[in-house]
Design an enzyme around this catalytic site. Structure first.
Site, mmCIF file in Angstrom:
data_model
loop_
_atom_site.group_PDB
_atom_site.id
_atom_site.type_symbol
_atom_site.label_atom_id
_atom_site.label_comp_id
_atom_site.label_asym_id
_atom_site.label_seq_id
_atom_site.Cartn_x
_atom_site.Cartn_y
_atom_site.Cartn_z
ATOM 1 N N TRP A 4 8.412 0.122 1.820
ATOM 2 C CA TRP A 4 7.966 -0.769 3.089
ATOM 3 C C TRP A 4 7.062 -1.939 3.071
ATOM 4 O O TRP A 4 6.122 -1.938 3.671
ATOM 5 C CB TRP A 4 7.563 0.273 4.025
ATOM 6 C CG TRP A 4 8.482 1.136 4.493
ATOM 7 C CD1 TRP A 4 8.568 2.699 4.202
ATOM 8 C CD2 TRP A 4 9.696 0.964 5.390
ATOM 9 N NE1 TRP A 4 9.662 2.931 4.702
ATOM 10 C CE2 TRP A 4 10.468 2.090 5.652
ATOM 11 C CE3 TRP A 4 9.998 -0.202 6.171
ATOM 12 C CZ2 TRP A 4 11.508 2.038 6.343
ATOM 13 C CZ3 TRP A 4 11.050 -0.074 7.038
ATOM 14 C CH2 TRP A 4 11.799 1.169 6.916
ATOM 15 N N GLU A 42 1.295 -1.028 9.853
ATOM 16 C CA GLU A 42 -0.278 -1.170 9.926
ATOM 17 C C GLU A 42 -0.960 -0.172 10.773
ATOM 18 O O GLU A 42 -1.977 -0.186 11.073
ATOM 19 C CB GLU A 42 -0.766 -2.496 10.345
ATOM 20 C CG GLU A 42 -0.065 -3.626 9.527
ATOM 21 C CD GLU A 42 -0.514 -5.095 9.550
ATOM 22 O OE1 GLU A 42 -1.884 -5.062 9.647
ATOM 23 O OE2 GLU A 42 0.002 -6.068 9.433
ATOM 24 N N THR A 85 6.577 -5.514 3.580
ATOM 25 C CA THR A 85 6.786 -6.729 4.328
ATOM 26 C C THR A 85 6.843 -8.075 3.470
ATOM 27 O O THR A 85 5.947 -8.249 2.998
ATOM 28 C CB THR A 85 5.910 -7.014 5.563
ATOM 29 O OG1 THR A 85 6.150 -5.752 6.311
ATOM 30 C CG2 THR A 85 6.479 -8.012 6.423
ATOM 31 N N ILE A 117 14.851 -3.313 34.376
ATOM 32 C CA ILE A 117 14.880 -4.223 35.547
ATOM 33 C C ILE A 117 16.217 -5.278 35.435
ATOM 34 O O ILE A 117 16.922 -5.539 36.283
ATOM 35 C CB ILE A 117 13.759 -5.325 35.398
ATOM 36 C CG1 ILE A 117 12.560 -4.418 36.018
ATOM 37 C CG2 ILE A 117 13.964 -6.518 36.487
ATOM 38 C CD1 ILE A 117 11.152 -5.426 35.809
ATOM 39 N N LEU A 172 0.840 -1.137 0.085
ATOM 40 C CA LEU A 172 0.212 -0.157 -0.036
ATOM 41 C C LEU A 172 0.825 1.096 -0.117
ATOM 42 O O LEU A 172 0.531 2.229 -0.656
ATOM 43 C CB LEU A 172 -0.922 -0.107 1.119
ATOM 44 C CG LEU A 172 -1.783 1.121 1.497
ATOM 45 C CD1 LEU A 172 -2.812 1.292 0.379
ATOM 46 C CD2 LEU A 172 -2.448 0.995 2.897
HETATM 47 N N1 CAA Z 1 -13.178 -0.280 6.306
HETATM 48 C C1 CAA Z 1 -13.906 -0.009 5.319
HETATM 49 N N2 CAA Z 1 -13.816 1.163 4.718
HETATM 50 C C2 CAA Z 1 -13.360 2.175 5.141
HETATM 51 C C3 CAA Z 1 -12.583 1.827 6.495
HETATM 52 C C4 CAA Z 1 -12.610 0.540 6.879
HETATM 53 N N3 CAA Z 1 -11.850 0.282 8.377
HETATM 54 N N4 CAA Z 1 -11.969 3.088 6.831
HETATM 55 C C5 CAA Z 1 -12.216 4.056 5.854
HETATM 56 N N5 CAA Z 1 -12.992 3.571 4.978
HETATM 57 C C6 CAA Z 1 -13.584 4.301 3.796
HETATM 58 C C7 CAA Z 1 -14.544 5.495 4.291
HETATM 59 O O1 CAA Z 1 -15.648 4.755 4.672
HETATM 60 C C8 CAA Z 1 -14.570 6.294 3.342
HETATM 61 O O2 CAA Z 1 -15.380 5.650 2.341
HETATM 62 P P1 CAA Z 1 -16.356 6.729 1.169
HETATM 63 O O3 CAA Z 1 -15.380 7.508 0.564
HETATM 64 O O4 CAA Z 1 -17.366 5.971 0.552
HETATM 65 O O5 CAA Z 1 -16.826 7.799 2.181
HETATM 66 C C9 CAA Z 1 -13.263 6.054 2.543
HETATM 67 O O6 CAA Z 1 -12.723 4.771 2.984
HETATM 68 C C10 CAA Z 1 -12.294 7.136 2.858
HETATM 69 O O7 CAA Z 1 -12.337 7.354 4.354
HETATM 70 P P2 CAA Z 1 -11.417 8.644 5.076
HETATM 71 O O8 CAA Z 1 -12.418 9.627 4.568
HETATM 72 O O9 CAA Z 1 -11.628 8.045 6.365
HETATM 73 O O10 CAA Z 1 -10.089 8.341 4.596
HETATM 74 P P3 CAA Z 1 -8.949 9.151 5.003
HETATM 75 O O11 CAA Z 1 -8.031 9.615 3.652
HETATM 76 O O12 CAA Z 1 -9.132 10.290 5.828
HETATM 77 O O13 CAA Z 1 -7.910 8.228 5.829
HETATM 78 C C11 CAA Z 1 -6.942 6.825 7.399
HETATM 79 C C12 CAA Z 1 -8.135 7.237 6.627
HETATM 80 C C13 CAA Z 1 -7.386 5.968 8.471
HETATM 81 C C14 CAA Z 1 -5.955 7.709 7.836
HETATM 82 C C15 CAA Z 1 -6.236 5.830 6.428
HETATM 83 O O14 CAA Z 1 -5.773 6.337 5.714
HETATM 84 C C16 CAA Z 1 -5.212 5.007 7.287
HETATM 85 O O15 CAA Z 1 -5.456 3.884 8.010
HETATM 86 N N6 CAA Z 1 -3.794 5.214 7.416
HETATM 87 C C17 CAA Z 1 -2.906 4.350 7.610
HETATM 88 C C18 CAA Z 1 -2.497 3.283 6.697
HETATM 89 C C19 CAA Z 1 -1.500 2.295 6.921
HETATM 90 O O16 CAA Z 1 -1.981 1.679 7.866
HETATM 91 N N7 CAA Z 1 -0.655 1.841 6.418
HETATM 92 C C20 CAA Z 1 0.096 0.774 6.864
HETATM 93 C C21 CAA Z 1 0.504 -0.059 5.611
HETATM 94 S S1 CAA Z 1 0.656 -1.791 5.747
HETATM 95 C C22 CAA Z 1 2.242 -1.813 6.298
HETATM 96 O O17 CAA Z 1 2.361 -1.304 7.362
HETATM 97 C C23 CAA Z 1 3.441 -2.600 5.935
HETATM 98 C C24 CAA Z 1 3.315 -3.902 5.846
HETATM 99 O O18 CAA Z 1 3.694 -4.647 5.009
HETATM 100 C C25 CAA Z 1 2.955 -4.557 7.255
#
Ligand code: CAA
Length: 396
Positions: A167, A378, A169, A352, A134
């Site tokens: 990044w 994540e 994994t 500790i 992502l």
């Molecule tokens: N499930 C389903 N839909 C969801 C959702 C969820 N949990 N969260 C948001 N949505 C939907 C919303 O309903 C919205 O839908 P509509 O457009 O139809 O209204 C849409 O997604 C956009 O939602 P937001 O307006 O809330 O989006 P945003 O741009 O404000 O961002 C955020 C939200 C929570 C900050 C998100 O961008 C986020 O989680 N960011 C962190 C990303 C992350 O965790 N990255 C790590 C990647 S993986 C990794 O670490 C590497 C690896 O290999 C392990």
């Protein structure tokens, strides 16, 4: 296996199958992983041999139905496995978590029958390694903004993918990748689509491997796409559904990271208990001192609170199988609290142990480094707080 919330209870109870699984995984991890964990951490080598063995035991697709090569168990079984493996080595649990949840959950919930057969089953059986891509160099927490592109060719047969992801994994070793990229950039997050990528096709390039502070045996790298031709049949879900797929997959993934954090914390706590009983100072064991006792009490309390949040998130995810309701808040609360706990507990464990906690001769130093990533990947702790608060305030 019985769903943990069939009784209507808020928290799931461990069934005989869960207990048997915990014993199986604990014995395996102590026998096969513990003796090699420090050396693999030092060298940064990917532990393919033990990962294959875990695959043969059914641990690479714990919640995946048997028809698709998995073990057909429930969310709690997955969390318990993550705890036991992380307790011995966080790197192994990271690899396990990507195969099981980021890759496995994505294909199981959004894939076609053909995709489940071709992409999911080999990963669930542990024969292949999966990854989830992502993040980009300029798109981390703000996951909806991406510079990579997928453009449908004139014949309408393939998406031509270009761009750089970061990044990832298991990126250096992955056979298949769930990739998120823009098909309609003008639609912002609604223009993100998901694809299943075969890593052995032209245009798929493994980029720089990250030199990391912790979880060093879990390989992480950039992925570069140069005119990669992805068949239209390998799109996961529909065009523009990618962002929602990415977010709902992270909901599942975050429960696994919470469990990983709990496993690291438990390991550090148990070592601290032993050390506090054995280490002598000022004419007695250091466990007799109130300042050490305060640390022990706070470590134990936060560990058990983390466990309750994780079990509650597992129950919410099981309920979601029947109701379709989201378990976003429960997953984020579990991930937030357990990862902050892992950092607190490993820090106190080093304290500790004193000088011995700072030495590579004891695993406390490794647990301290490994715990740090759980507050970042994540979704950072800051993002988890944002998700929880937005849901509570009804700001979506
Ligand atoms: N499930 C389903 N839909 C969801 C959702 C969820 N949990 N969260 C948001 N949505 C939907 C919303 O309903 C919205 O839908 P509509 O457009 O139809 O209204 C849409 O997604 C956009 O939602 P937001 O307006 O809330 O989006 P945003 O741009 O404000 O961002 C955020 C939200 C929570 C900050 C998100 O961008 C986020 O989680 N960011 C962190 C990303 C992350 O965790 N990255 C790590 C990647 S993986 C990794 O670490 C590497 C690896 O290999 C392990």
């Amino acid at each position: 296996m019985t769903a943990p919330d069939d009784s209507g209870a808020l928290l799931p109870a461990l069934s005989p199958d869960h207990h048997a699984l915990v014993k199986l995984v604990r014995d395996f991890a102590r026998r096969e992983i513990a003796p090699i964990a420090a050396a693999y951490d030092e060298s940064g080598e990917f532990p393919l041999n033990t990962i294959r063995q875990m695959g043969a035991m059914g641990l690479m697709g714990i919640e995946i139905p048997e028809d698709y090569g998995g073990a057909g168990m429930d969310t709690l079984a997955y969390a318990l496995t993550m705890i036991e493996v992380a307790k011995v080595d966080a790197s192994h649990s990271t690899i396990l978590s990507v195969n099981n949840s980021l890759f496995g959950y994505a294909v199981l919930h959004f894939g076609t029958e053909a995709q489940k057969h071709d992409f999911l089953a080999p990963v669930a059986r542990g024969e292949k390694i999966g990854a989830y891509s992502l993040t980009e160099p300029m798109s981390g927490s703000d996951a909806g903004t991406m510079e990579s592109r997928a453009v449908l060719n004139e014949a309408g047969t393939h998406y031509i993918i270009n761009g750089r992801k970061s990044w990832v994994t298991s990126g250096p070793v992955a056979d298949s990748v769930v990739l998120f990229t823009m098909t309609e950039p003008e639609k912002k997050h609604k223009g993100v689509s998901a694809f299943l990528i075969d890593a052995y096709q032209p245009g798929f390039i493994r980029g720089k491997k990250e030199p990391k502070l912790g979880i060093r045996a879990s390989a992480t790298s950039e992925l570069v796409f140069e005119n990669y031709a992805c068949p239209v049949g390998n799109m996961l879900g529909k065009p523009g559904e990618g962002f929602k797929i990415a977010m709902s997959v992270l909901d599942a993934g975050r429960i696994g990271i919470a469990a990983q954090a709990l496993g690291i914390a438990e390991a550090a706590y148990e070592a601290s208990l032993t050390y506090a009983r054995e280490r002598q100072a000022f004419g007695g064991s250091i466990g007799g001192f109130q300042m050490i006792q305060q640390k022990i009490a706070d470590m134990k309390t936060r560990i058990e609170a983390s466990r309750l949040l994780i079990y509650s998130a597992c129950a919410a995810k099981e309920r979601a199988k029947k109701t379709g309701a989201r378990f976003t808040t429960e997953a984020s609360m579990a991930k937030l609290f357990a990862s902050e706990t892992a950092m607190f507990v490993t820090d106190e464990a080093v304290q500790i142990h004193g000088g011995m906690g700072y030495s590579k001769e004891m695993p406390v130093e490794r647990w301290y480094r490994d715990a740090r990533i759980t507050r970042i990947y994540e979704g950072t702790s800051e993002i988890q707080r944002m998700v929880i608060a937005r849901n509570e305030l009804g700001l979506r």
